[in-house]
Motif scaffolding. Structure first.
Motif, PDB file in Angstrom:
ATOM      1  N   LEU A 325     -14.061   1.375  16.600  1.00  0.00           N
ATOM      2  CA  LEU A 325     -15.251   0.997  17.372  1.00  0.00           C
ATOM      3  C   LEU A 325     -15.155   1.334  18.856  1.00  0.00           C
ATOM      4  O   LEU A 325     -16.075   1.015  19.612  1.00  0.00           O
ATOM      5  N   PHE A 326     -14.027   1.942  19.281  1.00  0.00           N
ATOM      6  CA  PHE A 326     -13.802   2.057  20.725  1.00  0.00           C
ATOM      7  C   PHE A 326     -13.405   3.451  21.202  1.00  0.00           C
ATOM      8  O   PHE A 326     -12.744   4.193  20.494  1.00  0.00           O
ATOM      9  N   LEU A 327     -13.794   3.722  22.444  1.00  0.00           N
ATOM     10  CA  LEU A 327     -13.260   4.867  23.196  1.00  0.00           C
ATOM     11  C   LEU A 327     -12.469   4.311  24.377  1.00  0.00           C
ATOM     12  O   LEU A 327     -12.839   3.286  24.941  1.00  0.00           O
ATOM     13  N   TRP A 328     -11.443   5.020  24.754  1.00  0.00           N
ATOM     14  CA  TRP A 328     -10.646   4.622  25.921  1.00  0.00           C
ATOM     15  C   TRP A 328     -10.868   5.654  27.014  1.00  0.00           C
ATOM     16  O   TRP A 328     -10.700   6.856  26.788  1.00  0.00           O
ATOM     17  N   VAL A 329     -11.279   5.168  28.174  1.00  0.00           N
ATOM     18  CA  VAL A 329     -11.573   6.053  29.302  1.00  0.00           C
ATOM     19  C   VAL A 329     -10.455   5.878  30.329  1.00  0.00           C
ATOM     20  O   VAL A 329     -10.150   4.750  30.724  1.00  0.00           O
TER      21      VAL A 329
END
Ligand SMILES: Cc1ncc(COP(=O)(O)O)c(C=O)c1O
Length: 400
Positions: A325-329
């Motif tokens: 469910l996630f993106l890491w920036v």
């Protein structure tokens, strides 16, 4: 009144994410902060039909006390599915239904970890688990990660040098918060290290069925022949989180202890909803449902990545996860994700600063976590454009 709270709770800060979620109650805020599945993915009509049936015909059973281990048909269905579809669990293993995967993690800590024992985890990691471990006054040691998850050379060094290591906690697939997945070879290495240094592995795998691209990777538990892995799973991300249904699969003796530990906490998980899920599995095709959910989230992930490609400064790096469910920036070195999230908040866009997931949350993190499952396509487009502008202004200021 001066309350004398216990040491175990006094040192715990409220989860930064739960605090941010309070702000996101404001409907004008675009939230990339929560880890919430999309309400579109909930099989509400099917559950309504089953619930009505249960209230009409089986209320005496569904509203009664149940067994701590869980509703037997659901335990059997869950164990069978794990075993037949994913080779998770052996004859020596058993399964307990828990109140969310969160409780499986908490019970594992309660059963294995004394005050002052050491647990090694990915750094950053899921803050809900870290706080559960902290509440048992466990020493948390973070192991640095790369794009393939926990670094095995550093893990071995920690296992050699850290005192009283009892458990390695890992989220091997679509890790929260990074979105990264550990390849099979590294999973095998981790298990071998756990054998060599005689520690348990707590494998937390709630996202693994939400895969949108790439090839599936077997669970560490599927490689476990000596009963060294406690596997925590959940129905939250594939059915609905509000029903609070998770499970742990582990050696019979370990589950026996988890049962005793659970009895002192909530006696058993909500029996009515255990029966709803069990009937759902009887009447409907969970795999087909998951396939639909995958389609929905694959689309949202791609919408977010596309918007990021157009709106974010090229010095910012972003993970391209195959699922979850996630993106890491990641901002350039020296930047502070917390300061950025504060600025984004003023512009009514919510994201979680990376520092919230660090073992040592006094440190700075140049990362932020973005959720793509909950916002609509147009919210993603608008919110990412705003965030892109906030990043641009922030980087200009840092450079000045
Ligand atoms: C990595 C991880 N583990 C476990 C959980 C617990 O989920 P639940 O208690 O809803 O099953 C979450 C929830 O976000 C999570 O991200």
């Amino acid at each position: 009144m001066q309350y004398q709270f216990s040491d175990r709770i006094s040192g715990l800060k409220p989860s930064a994410i739960r605090e941010i979620l309070k702000v996101t109650q404001d409907p004008s805020v675009i939230s990339f902060a929560a880890g919430n599945p999309s309400p579109e993915s909930f099989p509400a009509a099917e559950m309504a039909e089953i619930a009505t049936d249960l209230f009409r015909n089986r209320a005496g059973e569904a509203l009664q006390y149940g067994m701590t281990e869980g509703y037997m048909p659901l335990r059997q269905q869950t164990a069978k599915r794990l075993r037949e579809k994913y080779r998770i669990g052996t004859d020596g293993d058993d399964l307990i239904i828990t109140s969310g995967g969160q409780q499986a993690l908490e019970l594992a800590a309660k059963v294995f970890l004394n005050e002052g024992d050491t647990l090694i985890c990915e750094d950053p990691s899921f803050v809900g688990a870290l706080n559960a471990f902290r509440s048992y006054r466990v020493r948390l040691v973070g192991c640095p990660t790369d794009e393939l998850g926990m670094r095995m050379d550093i893990l071995e060094n920690l296992l050699k040098t850290q005192p009283r290591v009892k458990v390695i906690y890992t989220i091997p697939t679509f890790q929260n918060p990074s979105g990264r997945t550990m390849p099979e070879s590294r999973r095998r290495e981790m298990l071998a290290l756990a054998e060599k240094y005689n520690v348990m592995i707590l494998e937390d795998n709630p996202y693994f069925e939400l895969r949108y691209s790439g090839e599936p990777v077997p669970a560490i538990k599927s490689m476990d022949v000596n009963g060294r892995v406690i596997y925590a799973g959940s129905y939250s991300k594939v059915l609905a989180p509000g029903i609070r249904m998770g499970f742990a699969c582990a050696p019979r003796e370990v589950i026996g202890k988890m049962v005793v530990a659970k009895q002192t906490s909530d006696v058993h998980s909500n029996l009515f909803f255990q029966m709803v899920i069990s009937e759902y599995l009887n009447r409907y095709d969970l795999d087909a449902h998951i396939e639909q959910v995958r389609g929905l989230y694959r689309h949202k992930r791609d919408v977010m990545l596309d918007a990021i490609g157009r709106h974010f400064d090229k010095r910012v790096s972003v993970t391209h996860p195959d699922g979850g469910l996630f993106l890491w920036v990641q901002l350039p070195d020296g930047c502070d994700g917390f300061a950025l999230c504060e600025r984004a908040g003023v512009q009514k866009v919510a994201a979680v600063p990376g520092v919230s997931f660090l073992v040592n949350d006094e440190m700075k993190s140049p990362g932020i976590r973005l959720n793509f499952s909950l916002p609509s396509d147009s919210q993603i487009e608008t919110g990412i454009a705003i965030l892109g502008k906030v990043i641009e202004d922030y980087l200009k200021e840092v450079e000045a």
